[in-house]
Design a protein around this motif. Structure first.
Motif, mmCIF file in Angstrom:
data_model
loop_
_atom_site.group_PDB
_atom_site.id
_atom_site.type_symbol
_atom_site.label_atom_id
_atom_site.label_comp_id
_atom_site.label_asym_id
_atom_site.label_seq_id
_atom_site.Cartn_x
_atom_site.Cartn_y
_atom_site.Cartn_z
ATOM 1 N N GLY A 98 5.481 36.924 -17.972
ATOM 2 C CA GLY A 98 5.663 37.641 -16.718
ATOM 3 C C GLY A 98 4.427 38.453 -16.385
ATOM 4 O O GLY A 98 3.290 38.039 -16.637
ATOM 5 N N THR A 99 4.629 39.630 -15.845
ATOM 6 C CA THR A 99 3.524 40.520 -15.490
ATOM 7 C C THR A 99 3.403 41.630 -16.523
ATOM 8 O O THR A 99 4.363 42.369 -16.773
ATOM 9 N N LEU A 100 2.240 41.745 -17.136
ATOM 10 C CA LEU A 100 1.985 42.769 -18.144
ATOM 11 C C LEU A 100 1.179 43.906 -17.529
ATOM 12 O O LEU A 100 0.110 43.682 -16.946
ATOM 13 N N SER A 101 1.697 45.127 -17.673
ATOM 14 C CA SER A 101 0.976 46.300 -17.187
ATOM 15 C C SER A 101 0.122 46.891 -18.301
ATOM 16 O O SER A 101 0.514 46.874 -19.471
ATOM 17 N N ASN A 102 -1.047 47.408 -17.917
ATOM 18 C CA ASN A 102 -1.957 48.050 -18.873
ATOM 19 C C ASN A 102 -2.335 47.094 -19.999
ATOM 20 O O ASN A 102 -2.291 47.451 -21.175
ATOM 21 N N PHE A 103 -2.698 45.870 -19.621
ATOM 22 C CA PHE A 103 -3.067 44.832 -20.585
ATOM 23 C C PHE A 103 -4.525 44.452 -20.407
ATOM 24 O O PHE A 103 -5.004 44.276 -19.277
ATOM 25 N N SER A 104 -5.222 44.296 -21.512
ATOM 26 C CA SER A 104 -6.601 43.815 -21.482
ATOM 27 C C SER A 104 -6.715 42.635 -22.432
ATOM 28 O O SER A 104 -6.378 42.744 -23.606
ATOM 29 N N GLY A 105 -7.166 41.495 -21.914
ATOM 30 C CA GLY A 105 -7.269 40.301 -22.737
ATOM 31 C C GLY A 105 -7.163 39.062 -21.885
ATOM 32 O O GLY A 105 -7.401 39.089 -20.664
ATOM 33 N N SER A 106 -6.784 37.954 -22.490
ATOM 34 C CA SER A 106 -6.700 36.677 -21.776
ATOM 35 C C SER A 106 -5.259 36.200 -21.694
ATOM 36 O O SER A 106 -4.498 36.306 -22.662
ATOM 37 N N VAL A 107 -4.906 35.700 -20.535
ATOM 38 C CA VAL A 107 -3.584 35.122 -20.308
ATOM 39 C C VAL A 107 -3.776 33.702 -19.798
ATOM 40 O O VAL A 107 -4.280 33.490 -18.694
ATOM 41 N N GLU A 108 -3.413 32.726 -20.620
ATOM 42 C CA GLU A 108 -3.527 31.327 -20.264
ATOM 43 C C GLU A 108 -2.142 30.678 -20.336
ATOM 44 O O GLU A 108 -1.173 31.285 -20.791
ATOM 45 N N LYS A 109 -2.087 29.423 -19.884
ATOM 46 C CA LYS A 109 -0.818 28.713 -19.900
ATOM 47 C C LYS A 109 -0.244 28.602 -21.306
ATOM 48 O O LYS A 109 0.977 28.721 -21.505
ATOM 49 N N ASP A 110 -1.100 28.375 -22.302
ATOM 50 C CA ASP A 110 -0.628 28.120 -23.662
ATOM 51 C C ASP A 110 -0.929 29.237 -24.651
ATOM 52 O O ASP A 110 -0.668 29.099 -25.844
#
Length: 349
Positions: A311-323
């Protein structure tokens, strides 16, 4: 009168011949003791062994300790009359005695015959004080322990284990039965090669292993290691640190407060965490993973699968990919490692 005195003398000696168990007009059914013996004084231990019956120890008595012996045909379809029962008993050596502060009861068949159809099932039931250690062995029956404090050691090759309200150093094994644990405490190590495990309302360090059954955990507190090679693991209301694994089923854990390490080789994983501990480790080789947990603390996320949905992550730093999802939430902190080799990962979805 002389005969009664002679029987009492034999019983008091502890090692008795079977003829001393034969009382006129006392043919009994399975629910009635064949023999009852009462003991007084300080009783702090029980040692028992039988090859074809169950062993039961009930603690908490505030009266004299007692041993009951039960006898029936090993073949449940074999209805014995009094004469036949007494004739078969002659092939057994029976010991019932008090040795210092230890109650001893053993039943051993004299002959080496494999004719089990003509064997007897001889069971012992003990009524004892609560503070007691046990050393129990049976190859053909179940073991029941209740209302005890102390070191407990017990083994059976062909029956189930039942423990209720037992506290102390507990170690038990069965090769062919289930395990039932309720309201037990402290150090618990139980293992079965061929049955399920049910544990409830217990606390302490728990090692619960089975090679051929499912595991059910409810209302537990402590460090828990629950492993099975051939069934599912299900649990709810668990506080502490839990390690749950299976090679052939799913893992379902609800309302966990603490650290979680759950894995399966051939199933799905579903975990609901009410309060985070020091880590979260979830893994499956074939199946999906669905986890719900608080996201208001610092987390180091490392999530991977065929598909990862956070879903939507608040206060997140990093990578979000499909897998995969890798990075820090709220500045980082608690390690969250989730991997589905051939399935999807769902976080709070």
């Amino acid at each position: 009168m002389k005969r009664n005195q002679f029987l009492l003398t034999l019983l008091s000696a502890g090692v008795v011949s079977l003829t001393s168990f034969i009382f006129p007009n006392q043919h009994r059914n399975d629910d009635t003791p064949y023999l009852t013996k009462t003991y007084s004084g300080n009783i702090s231990a029980v040692r028992a062994e039988t090859s074809g019956g169950s062993l039961t120890v009930e603690g908490g008595t505030d009266r004299n300790a007692k041993i009951e012996m039960y006898v029936r045909a090993n073949n449940s379809n074999d209805k014995l009359d009094k004469a036949e029962l007494e004739d078969r008993l002659k092939d057994y050596d029976i010991t019932i005695a008090q040795e210092g502060s230890t109650l001893v009861a053993t039943a051993r068949r004299r002959s080496n015959t494999n004719d089990w159809k003509h064997a007897l099932s001889i069971s012992f039931k003990f009524y004892t004080p609560r503070n007691l250690t046990t050393d129990l062995r049976t190859s053909g029956g179940s073991i029941h322990l209740s209302a005890l404090n102390g070191k407990q050691r017990f083994r059976t090759s062909g029956g189930s284990l039942h423990l209720t309200d037992v506290e102390g150093d507990i170690n038990g094994q069965t090769s062919g039965g289930s395990i039932h644990l309720d309201r037990c405490r402290k150090d618990i190590d139980l293992q079965t090669s061929g049955g399920s495990i049910h544990a409830s309302a217990s606390s302490g360090n728990m090692r619960l292993h089975t090679s051929g059954g499912s595991i059910e955990l409810n209302n537990l507190k402590g460090d828990i290691d629950a492993q099975t090679s051939g069934g599912s693991v299900r649990g709810s209301d668990i506080e502490g640190e839990i390690k749950a694994g299976t090679s052939g089923g799913s893992v379902r854990l609800a309302n966990v407060a603490g650290s979680v390490d759950a894995s399966t080789s051939a199933g799905s994983v579903e975990v609901s965490i009410a309060r985070l501990g020091e880590y979260v480790r979830l893994n499956t080789s074939v199946g999906s993973i669905r986890v719900k947990m608080p996201l208001n603390k610092g987390l180091d996320l490392n999530l991977s699968g065929n598909r990862v949905d956070v879903g939507t992550l608040s206060n997140f730093s990093g990578s979000v990919e499909k897998d995969h999802v890798r990075g820090k939430l709220n500045g980082g902190g608690i390690a969250v490692n989730i991997s589905a080799s051939n399935g999807s990962v769902y976080l709070n979805q």
